[in-house]
Write a protein that holds these residues in place. Structure first.
Motif, mmCIF file in Angstrom:
data_model
loop_
_atom_site.group_PDB
_atom_site.id
_atom_site.type_symbol
_atom_site.label_atom_id
_atom_site.label_comp_id
_atom_site.label_asym_id
_atom_site.label_seq_id
_atom_site.Cartn_x
_atom_site.Cartn_y
_atom_site.Cartn_z
ATOM 1 N N VAL A 168 0.849 -1.209 0.000
ATOM 2 C CA VAL A 168 0.000 0.000 0.000
ATOM 3 C C VAL A 168 0.878 1.250 0.000
ATOM 4 C CG1 VAL A 168 -1.713 1.310 1.327
ATOM 5 C CG2 VAL A 168 -1.915 -1.178 1.135
ATOM 6 N N ALA A 169 1.921 1.252 0.854
ATOM 7 C CA ALA A 169 2.770 2.441 0.950
ATOM 8 C C ALA A 169 3.490 2.707 -0.370
ATOM 9 C CB ALA A 169 3.786 2.266 2.092
ATOM 10 N N SER A 170 4.050 1.672 -0.986
ATOM 11 C CA SER A 170 4.792 1.879 -2.243
ATOM 12 C C SER A 170 3.857 2.359 -3.342
ATOM 13 C CB SER A 170 5.450 0.588 -2.738
ATOM 14 O OG SER A 170 6.053 -0.065 -1.701
ATOM 15 N N ALA A 171 2.718 1.682 -3.465
ATOM 16 C CA ALA A 171 1.777 2.061 -4.524
ATOM 17 C C ALA A 171 1.343 3.516 -4.353
ATOM 18 C CB ALA A 171 0.562 1.136 -4.501
ATOM 19 N N MET A 172 1.055 3.903 -3.105
ATOM 20 C CA MET A 172 0.564 5.264 -2.876
ATOM 21 C C MET A 172 1.662 6.313 -3.063
ATOM 22 S SD MET A 172 -2.666 5.474 -2.400
ATOM 23 C CE MET A 172 -2.808 4.307 -3.706
ATOM 24 N N LEU A 173 2.905 5.951 -2.686
ATOM 25 C CA LEU A 173 4.008 6.900 -2.889
ATOM 26 C C LEU A 173 4.226 7.159 -4.373
ATOM 27 C CD1 LEU A 173 6.668 5.861 -0.216
ATOM 28 C CD2 LEU A 173 5.501 8.069 -0.419
ATOM 29 N N VAL A 174 4.258 6.072 -5.151
ATOM 30 C CA VAL A 174 4.468 6.230 -6.597
ATOM 31 C C VAL A 174 3.279 6.984 -7.198
ATOM 32 C CG1 VAL A 174 4.803 5.013 -8.789
ATOM 33 C CG2 VAL A 174 5.869 4.141 -6.712
ATOM 34 N N TRP A 175 2.071 6.642 -6.733
ATOM 35 C CA TRP A 175 0.869 7.339 -7.212
ATOM 36 C C TRP A 175 0.984 8.838 -6.928
ATOM 37 C CZ3 TRP A 175 -2.932 10.270 -4.741
ATOM 38 C CH2 TRP A 175 -4.096 10.495 -5.469
ATOM 39 N N PHE A 176 1.393 9.172 -5.702
ATOM 40 C CA PHE A 176 1.461 10.585 -5.340
ATOM 41 C C PHE A 176 2.536 11.309 -6.149
ATOM 42 C CE2 PHE A 176 2.471 14.352 -2.890
ATOM 43 C CZ PHE A 176 1.198 14.862 -2.684
ATOM 44 N N TYR A 177 3.633 10.606 -6.425
ATOM 45 C CA TYR A 177 4.709 11.205 -7.226
ATOM 46 C C TYR A 177 4.177 11.617 -8.596
ATOM 47 C CZ TYR A 177 8.899 11.432 -10.135
ATOM 48 O OH TYR A 177 9.854 11.839 -11.029
ATOM 49 N N PHE A 178 3.443 10.719 -9.254
ATOM 50 C CA PHE A 178 2.901 11.041 -10.585
ATOM 51 C C PHE A 178 1.759 12.067 -10.494
ATOM 52 C CE2 PHE A 178 4.825 6.879 -11.711
ATOM 53 C CZ PHE A 178 5.680 7.360 -12.690
ATOM 54 N N PHE A 179 1.003 11.971 -9.409
ATOM 55 C CA PHE A 179 -0.089 12.933 -9.196
ATOM 56 C C PHE A 179 0.497 14.348 -9.101
ATOM 57 C CE2 PHE A 179 -3.423 14.706 -6.191
ATOM 58 C CZ PHE A 179 -4.443 14.728 -7.135
ATOM 59 N N HIS A 180 1.635 14.445 -8.410
ATOM 60 C CA HIS A 180 2.334 15.730 -8.287
ATOM 61 C C HIS A 180 2.830 16.197 -9.666
ATOM 62 C CE1 HIS A 180 5.092 18.787 -6.863
ATOM 63 N NE2 HIS A 180 6.083 18.166 -7.478
ATOM 64 N N LEU A 181 3.436 15.257 -10.423
ATOM 65 C CA LEU A 181 3.937 15.617 -11.756
ATOM 66 C C LEU A 181 2.796 16.066 -12.680
ATOM 67 C CD1 LEU A 181 6.627 12.891 -12.624
ATOM 68 C CD2 LEU A 181 6.970 15.191 -11.720
ATOM 69 N N SER A 182 1.593 15.528 -12.439
ATOM 70 C CA SER A 182 0.456 15.890 -13.299
ATOM 71 C C SER A 182 -0.130 17.244 -12.908
ATOM 72 C CB SER A 182 -0.642 14.831 -13.166
ATOM 73 O OG SER A 182 -1.310 14.989 -11.926
ATOM 74 N N GLU A 183 0.526 17.918 -11.956
ATOM 75 C CA GLU A 183 0.013 19.176 -11.385
ATOM 76 C C GLU A 183 -1.350 18.938 -10.732
ATOM 77 O OE1 GLU A 183 0.238 21.989 -14.535
ATOM 78 O OE2 GLU A 183 2.438 21.966 -14.538
ATOM 79 N N TYR A 184 -1.382 17.860 -9.971
ATOM 80 C CA TYR A 184 -2.519 17.498 -9.130
ATOM 81 C C TYR A 184 -3.827 17.294 -9.906
ATOM 82 C CZ TYR A 184 0.913 18.416 -5.611
ATOM 83 O OH TYR A 184 2.063 18.365 -4.885
ATOM 84 N N GLY A 185 -3.785 16.335 -10.799
ATOM 85 C CA GLY A 185 -5.046 15.864 -11.360
ATOM 86 C C GLY A 185 -5.233 15.999 -12.850
ATOM 87 N N HIS A 186 -4.252 16.560 -13.566
ATOM 88 C CA HIS A 186 -4.439 16.670 -15.016
ATOM 89 C C HIS A 186 -4.035 15.363 -15.697
ATOM 90 C CE1 HIS A 186 -4.170 20.937 -13.761
ATOM 91 N NE2 HIS A 186 -5.206 20.999 -14.580
ATOM 92 N N GLU A 187 -4.442 15.240 -16.969
ATOM 93 C CA GLU A 187 -4.096 14.021 -17.722
ATOM 94 C C GLU A 187 -2.576 13.938 -17.829
ATOM 95 O OE1 GLU A 187 -6.719 13.029 -21.103
ATOM 96 O OE2 GLU A 187 -4.868 12.549 -22.167
ATOM 97 N N TYR A 188 -2.044 12.750 -17.598
ATOM 98 C CA TYR A 188 -0.585 12.602 -17.590
ATOM 99 C C TYR A 188 -0.215 11.208 -18.082
ATOM 100 C CZ TYR A 188 4.237 12.962 -15.905
ATOM 101 O OH TYR A 188 5.609 13.013 -15.835
ATOM 102 N N ALA A 189 0.729 11.151 -18.994
ATOM 103 C CA ALA A 189 1.224 9.853 -19.471
ATOM 104 C C ALA A 189 2.710 9.997 -19.757
ATOM 105 C CB ALA A 189 0.479 9.424 -20.718
ATOM 106 N N LEU A 190 3.421 8.879 -19.724
ATOM 107 C CA LEU A 190 4.865 8.916 -19.962
ATOM 108 C C LEU A 190 5.195 8.245 -21.285
ATOM 109 C CD1 LEU A 190 4.378 7.930 -16.738
ATOM 110 C CD2 LEU A 190 6.797 8.415 -16.728
ATOM 111 N N TRP A 191 6.330 8.586 -21.808
ATOM 112 C CA TRP A 191 6.899 7.920 -22.986
ATOM 113 C C TRP A 191 5.850 7.658 -24.075
ATOM 114 C CZ3 TRP A 191 8.685 4.044 -18.859
ATOM 115 C CH2 TRP A 191 9.676 4.633 -18.092
ATOM 116 N N GLY A 192 5.154 8.672 -24.432
ATOM 117 C CA GLY A 192 4.197 8.538 -25.527
ATOM 118 C C GLY A 192 2.957 7.748 -25.193
ATOM 119 N N GLY A 193 2.605 7.660 -23.928
ATOM 120 C CA GLY A 193 1.304 7.073 -23.626
ATOM 121 C C GLY A 193 1.220 6.118 -22.444
ATOM 122 N N VAL A 194 2.354 5.751 -21.825
ATOM 123 C CA VAL A 194 2.278 4.796 -20.706
ATOM 124 C C VAL A 194 1.571 5.460 -19.527
ATOM 125 C CG1 VAL A 194 3.585 3.371 -19.086
ATOM 126 C CG2 VAL A 194 4.390 3.643 -21.434
#
Lengths: 508, 91
Positions: free
Chosen positions: A441-467
């Motif tokens: 749970v902790a790892s999944a949520m940490l990684v989730w929060f990291y990407f959530f932050h990169l998405s500027e808190y809730g915008h559409e976000y994908a890596l490397w052309g769509g991942v």
């Protein structure tokens, strides 16, 4: 005025259903939380389908198809048909059996018992609640956005949200889980029928099915990624139409979220028997198809309708209403369609309110204070009190929440999908330990929060052309579960015997 | 249904599920704008058919791989600890 009258009649009907369901209420907490496990196949199908389909099923699917084209169906709908049914079959039935055998009414009760840790419940509690609340806000804000325009501004969004919250509150308060199931069944039928009705009328106004598709911009008729130039009032806009292959592949993780939705867990527990799951497992992909194919077609047709001005992505949610208003010109139909959209919203909202009330009552109050201190009647009233408080708090937050909160939907789903390794390991891996569960749970949520932050808190976000970010959250959760479980002491033989008895061996 | 038949059924359903997962990535229609029945883009028609196949797969799972043993396990005992007891772990 006619659309408002239709919506008010619809809300009155729901109140009537809630009050009628109260006549069947047996007065016990088990009846309030899981309808005494009395729900049969058809109602279970409708309740679960209605709960998994939010307003996004009608409004969002049309808007997304308007922006990305027909690929939206494969991306979000056909994948969900396969994965949701798989989760019902592999996860839902097993959880139902433990709920029935050991008397659980909430997801946290199961995890606490499975991992032999009370603290794990306290750890999981804020995460589940934190992921459900934005989902609730989407419903309350969505209701305001839907009702306000048809009243020509006379009913402001805050009042519309208040009325919808009050109606949902009344029928959950009166009937508990049974009230929610009855209302969901009715609402699911309404939004399925209204989607098809809107589709037929729009197709007819566009000159029939063939004519409607032939006037569509061809870029929207395939999934190939192309840049399309759009002339808006603000100037020229370049829009990426289509779905990148990596996004199409990795989006498969998102529907796994249904395995960890606490409100769905509670619906599963209402089933009369395991056989009640059969219809749901088979018919769920078909129900998705009935709702999504018409909506996706309406969305792509809109790209060729001259009366619809080019819309930016943020405004694409208006496409369905615009198609109905501009092409059908019928207040009665507008009212029915609005009722259909509200049905989709409220059929998720009620289950989420009920589930949060259940979690607070069972996993916090009764767990801390001791169940034996309360009579069954008192427990029902505690739950009702919590539901009122949760509805009130959600409503107040909805008044100050940023209005672009709709973007959060995919992030909520991704968060729940990231927790999927937890429930899968709990059910199928004897070696899964409580420390593995914490780490997962902790790892999944940490990684989730990291990407959530990169998405500027809730915008559409994908890596490397769509991942999709959910891929990494899921893998982090699964990896941590395996690694840490193997490094820590195995569960006790008693725990293994309780959750992996001979009777549940695959070849019994 | 015998244990052997059920095991075979489960294997076939599992293989079909994997095949269906692979079939979801229909790169062969990715760029086609051909229409089925004159109005349905082939990429959408394929995935609508896919939804029907998914329902077929789960109908086969219900028929040939239904977990009767889980139902027997659930029905074997009353909830432990009474109404909404939620197991035995306490703080």
């Amino acid at each position: 005025m006619t659309p408002m009258v239709i919506v008010l009649c619809y809300l009155a009907l729901l109140l009537g259903l809630g009050i009628a369901s109260n006549r069947f209420f047996r007065g016990t907490s088990r009846d309030f939380f899981v309808a005494s496990q009395s729900i049969g196949s058809f109602m279970l199908l409708m309740a679960v389908f209605g709960t998994t389909m939010t307003a996004f099923a009608l409004v969002g699917s049309t808007g997304k198809a308007y922006v990305r084209g027909i690929g939206v169906y494969g991306l979000m709908a056909s994948a969900s048909g396969l994965i949701h049914a798989a989760v019902f079959f592999l996860i839902g039935i097993r959880l139902w059996s433990f709920g029935k055998r050991y008397g659980y009414v909430s997801q946290i009760q199961f995890f606490r018992d499975r991992f032999g840790s009370s603290r794990f419940g306290y750890f999981l509690f804020p995460i589940l609640v934190g992921l459900v609340i934005p989902y609730l806000l989407i419903g309350v804000l969505g209701a305001g956005k839907v009702i306000s325009p048809i009243s020509e501004g006379r009913v402001p969004p805050w009042l519309a949200g208040l009325v919808v919250c009050a109606v949902v509150l009344v029928y959950i308060f009166a009937g508990g889980s049974r009230g929610a199931t009855w209302a969901n069944t009715f609402q699911t039928l309404v939004f399925m029928v209204m989607g098809v009705v809107a589709f037929s009328l729009i197709a007819s106004k566009l000159g029939g099915l063939q004519a409607a598709t032939q006037q569509t911009d061809p870029a929207y008729l395939s999934r190939a990624v192309q840049n399309v130039e759009i002339q808006t009032r603000e100037g020229t806009l370049i829009r990426e139409v289509g779905v990148p292959p990596l996004m199409f592949l990795t989006y498969f993780f998102v529907p796994l979220s249904v395995g960890m939705f606490p409100h769905l867990f509670q619906h599963w527990l209402t089933a009369k028997s395991a056989r009640s799951f059969k219809l749901m497992v088979i018919a769920h992909p078909i129900c998705i198809m009935i709702v999504w194919v018409p909506c996706v077609l309406i969305g792509v047709w809109a790209t060729g309708v001259k009366e619809i001005p080019p819309l930016a992505e943020a405004e694409a949610g208006k496409v369905l209403a615009m198609m109905v208003n501009l092409l059908v010109h019928d207040e009665f139909v507008t009212g029915l369609l609005t009722a259909g959209i509200l049905a989709a919203i409220m059929s998720s909202l009620d289950s989420q309110f009920l589930c949060l009330g259940t979690i607070f009552t069972n996993d916090i109050v009764l767990h801390v204070a001791g169940r034996e201190r309360f009579s069954d009647r008192q427990i029902v009233w505690i739950a009702r009190g919590f539901i009122i408080a949760i509805v009130a708090v959600t409503y107040v937050i909805s008044l100050v929440a940023p209005k672009n909160i709709f973007d959060l939907a995919v992030w909520c789903f991704s968060g729940f999908a990231s927790l999927f390794p937890l429930v899968f390991a709990a059910l199928y891996w004897k070696r899964a330990t409580v420390w593995g569960a914490y780490a997962s749970v902790a790892s999944a949520m940490l990684v989730w929060f990291y990407f959530f932050h990169l998405s500027e808190y809730g915008h559409e976000y994908a890596l490397w052309g769509g991942v999709m970010p959910v891929t990494f959250c899921f893998l982090a959760g699964a990896g941590a579960m395996v690694l840490v479980s193997l490094l820590t002491r195995p569960p006790s033989p008693a725990a293994i015997e309780k959750f992996f008895p001979q009777q549940l061996e695959i070849d019994q | 249904m015998s244990t052997t038949t059920r095991m075979t059924g489960r294997r076939i359903v599992a293989i079909a599920a994997v095949a269906l997962f692979i079939l979801h990535q229909d790169f062969w229609f990715w760029e086609s704008t051909a229409l089925v029945f004159g109005f349905l883009p082939i990429g959408l028609a394929y995935h609508a058919l896919y939804s029907i196949l998914a329902a077929g797969l789960w109908a086969a799972a219900v028929k040939f791989a239904w977990p009767d043993h889980i139902e027997r396990f659930a029905e074997a005992g009353e909830p432990e600890g009474g109404e909404s007891s939620g197991g035995s772990v306490r703080s």
